[in-house]
Write a protein that holds these residues in place. Structure first.
Motif, short mmCIF file in Angstrom:
data_model
loop_
_atom_site.label_atom_id
_atom_site.label_comp_id
_atom_site.label_asym_id
_atom_site.label_seq_id
_atom_site.Cartn_x
_atom_site.Cartn_y
_atom_site.Cartn_z
N MET A 101 -36.09 23.95 -57.66
CA MET A 101 -36.32 23.15 -56.76
C MET A 101 -34.98 22.26 -56.56
SD MET A 101 -38.89 19.75 -57.28
CE MET A 101 -37.81 18.45 -58.14
N ARG A 102 -34.94 22.68 -55.00
CA ARG A 102 -33.88 21.80 -54.50
C ARG A 102 -34.28 20.24 -53.92
NH1 ARG A 102 -29.16 24.40 -50.87
NH2 ARG A 102 -28.43 24.79 -52.92
N VAL A 103 -33.60 19.22 -53.88
CA VAL A 103 -33.97 17.97 -53.36
C VAL A 103 -32.86 17.34 -52.99
CG1 VAL A 103 -34.85 15.68 -54.49
CG2 VAL A 103 -35.37 17.79 -55.62
N GLU A 104 -33.23 16.73 -51.53
CA GLU A 104 -32.08 15.75 -50.91
C GLU A 104 -32.59 14.40 -51.29
OE1 GLU A 104 -32.67 17.03 -47.00
OE2 GLU A 104 -32.03 19.06 -47.22
N SER A 105 -31.48 13.68 -51.77
CA SER A 105 -31.96 12.10 -51.80
C SER A 105 -31.09 11.48 -50.66
CB SER A 105 -31.11 11.67 -53.03
OG SER A 105 -31.64 10.33 -53.18
N ILE A 106 -32.20 10.98 -49.79
CA ILE A 106 -31.76 10.80 -48.31
C ILE A 106 -31.38 9.30 -48.07
CG2 ILE A 106 -32.87 12.73 -47.25
CD1 ILE A 106 -35.21 10.88 -46.49
N ILE A 111 -36.81 10.81 -51.30
CA ILE A 111 -36.22 12.39 -51.14
C ILE A 111 -37.02 13.27 -50.63
CG2 ILE A 111 -35.68 11.82 -53.80
CD1 ILE A 111 -38.26 13.15 -54.65
N VAL A 112 -36.31 14.49 -50.30
CA VAL A 112 -37.08 15.51 -49.52
C VAL A 112 -36.82 16.73 -50.51
CG1 VAL A 112 -37.03 16.96 -47.62
CG2 VAL A 112 -36.49 14.55 -47.12
N ILE A 113 -37.89 17.23 -50.59
CA ILE A 113 -37.97 18.41 -51.43
C ILE A 113 -38.06 19.88 -50.55
CG2 ILE A 113 -39.13 19.92 -53.27
CD1 ILE A 113 -40.36 17.07 -54.51
N GLU A 114 -37.23 20.51 -50.83
CA GLU A 114 -36.97 21.83 -49.93
C GLU A 114 -38.32 22.74 -49.81
OE1 GLU A 114 -34.31 25.57 -50.52
OE2 GLU A 114 -33.36 24.12 -49.13
N GLY A 115 -38.77 22.97 -48.64
CA GLY A 115 -40.07 23.77 -48.77
C GLY A 115 -41.32 22.94 -48.82
N ARG A 116 -41.34 21.68 -48.93
CA ARG A 116 -42.41 20.95 -49.02
C ARG A 116 -42.40 19.60 -47.98
NH1 ARG A 116 -42.79 19.58 -55.69
NH2 ARG A 116 -42.06 21.67 -56.44
N GLU A 117 -43.75 19.14 -47.93
CA GLU A 117 -43.68 17.84 -46.95
C GLU A 117 -42.92 16.84 -47.60
OE1 GLU A 117 -47.47 16.74 -45.70
OE2 GLU A 117 -47.92 18.90 -45.01
N ALA A 118 -42.26 16.11 -46.73
CA ALA A 118 -41.44 14.77 -47.26
C ALA A 118 -42.12 14.00 -47.93
CB ALA A 118 -40.80 14.16 -46.07
N GLN A 119 -41.77 13.50 -49.24
CA GLN A 119 -42.30 12.62 -49.94
C GLN A 119 -42.23 11.01 -49.28
OE1 GLN A 119 -43.50 13.30 -53.28
NE2 GLN A 119 -43.31 15.29 -52.24
N GLY A 120 -43.21 10.31 -49.51
CA GLY A 120 -43.40 8.97 -49.18
C GLY A 120 -44.64 8.53 -48.32
#
Length: 413
Positions: A101-106, A111-120
């Protein structure tokens, strides 16, 4: 635009991007891969360069325990890296990789998980710029506070009153604490000293300065000591907004409901910045954190003073404009120097911005939307060394061994 509930998060310091975001991601990955016999987490960019100082490795290990976890601080960034706060999770079972799982801590704990809808949170506000919001409020003959309630519902105020109580608690705890902050820089807590000292000050203006600074130091020091704080909009800038509001409530005896109204207006400002630019120091420098917090605090003060929407915009614009270009260069990757002092300076600047907007109403030539766009363009153009990487600025010149001694520049004596 998302709900302001998603902006104010209660959590542990010292960094929303480096601790709160990775913590959320680790909990998700562990929940999805509970049977793994080993985890591996690779940190890139700012997460790799300042992760130790910010406690990224600590929080990841705590969340993923008791399963053995290897934290890799990569000095190479993948070609497809989109955000400087990126981490890769991998799960292993019987020697074979079973999940990734690749994650961006924005920023701000999001966070945004690659390939998934943005969390929040879901989209709550149809308007996505201050100009659109102001036009709508003018058409409906409503204030920004009423605009918040119209979109969020009346229950938003009980939520924000609880947020305010948490902010007060973080400041009050910080005012009582003494000693040295963790991390090895030997930074002494100063909030209690500043607070006690203001009682002996006879000059009102100096007493105000010391009181506001004491409140800002208190919250920022709690954050640096891994205490419970509210992101406003981030952990590193958590002291600005509560410092201004604590001072104003103490001076004018506003109710907690009025403080909630101020937090609501501040939340609109923070959300606009988060949507149209960034609140991540790793992406846009400290202007995105401290500058955003200053804008939020200036707007909150205007709401308490019952200034019209034009003055709220002007104050928020002034506050951000004079933080443009501010670098993020935390010494040793710790959210202490210069971060704590910056909270205090920005809190006082927020008060000045609100007062200046009130005095110069009708003379504004730069919109809030314009200065937000300028901040983002400035941030992404900034050299990476000055965006929370500990590769430039104060952190490069500081020598831990020599204390705060700065080496002479080349060619000088």
């Amino acid at each position: 635009m998302k709900s302001i509930r998603d902006l104010y998060k209660v959590g542990k310091g010292p960094s929303s991007s480096h601790t709160m975001g990775p913590e959320r991601a680790a909990k998700i990955f562990k929940q999805e891969n509970p049977d793994a016999d080993r985890y591996e987490v690779t940190l890139y960019g700012s997460l790799s360069l300042t992760g130790v100082g910010h406690g990224t490795d600590r929080v990841l290990s705590e969340v993923l325990s008791p399963t053995p976890t290897e934290i890799i601080f990569s000095d190479k960034n993948p070609d497809d890296l989109k955000h400087p706060n990126t981490l890769d999770f991998a799960a292993f079972k019987d020697g074979a990789q079973t999940a990734a799982m690749r994650v961006e801590s924005i920023g701000g704990g999001d966070i945004v998980i690659e390939g998934r809808e943005a969390q929040g949170a879901d989209e709550t506000y149809p308007e996505n710029s201050f100009a659109e919001i102001a036009q709508y409020c003018k058409w409906r003959y409503i204030s920004l506070r009423e605009y918040v309630e119209l979109n969020e519902g009346a229950e938003i105020w009980s939520f924000l009153e609880e947020i305010w109580r948490t902010m007060r608690a973080e400041v009050e705890a910080g005012l009582q604490a003494t000693g040295v902050l963790p991390g090895g820089l030997n930074v002494q807590r100063k909030a209690k000293y500043l607070y006690d000292r203001q009682h002996t000050q006879e000059i009102p203006q100096v007493r105000e300065l010391q009181l506001v600074c004491a409140y800002a130091f208190a919250a920022a020091e709690q954050n640096a000591d891994n205490g419970t704080i509210v992101t406003a909009p981030t952990c590193g800038s958590c002291g600005v907004l509560p410092a201004v509001l604590m001072y104003l409530q103490g001076k004018y005896h506003y109710s907690d409901l009025r403080m909630a109204h101020a937090l609501g207006v501040a939340g609109i400002i923070g959300n606009l910045i988060r949507r149209n630019a960034s609140i991540s120091g790793a992406e846009c420098g400290c202007q995105a954190e401290i500058g955003s917090a200053c804008s939020m605090a200036a707007a909150a003060m205007c709401e308490l003073m019952e200034f019209p929407i034009e003055q709220i915009e002007y104050a928020a614009e002034i506050a951000m404009e004079h933080h443009l270009g501010l670098t993020c260069d935390p010494i040793c990757g710790l959210v202490q120097i210069p971060c704590i002092e910056r909270n205090a300076v920005a809190a006082k600047r927020a008060i000045d911005s609100a007062n200046l907007a009130h005095m110069l109403v009708g003379t504004r030539t730069i919109s809030f939307d314009m200065v937000v766009r300028t901040m983002y363009e400035t941030g992404i153009s900034m050299n990476r060394a000055f965006r929370e990487t500990s590769e430039g600025g104060l952190t490069r010149l500081y020598s831990r061994r020599a204390g705060s001694t700065v080496p002479a520049a080349p060619g000088t004596k």
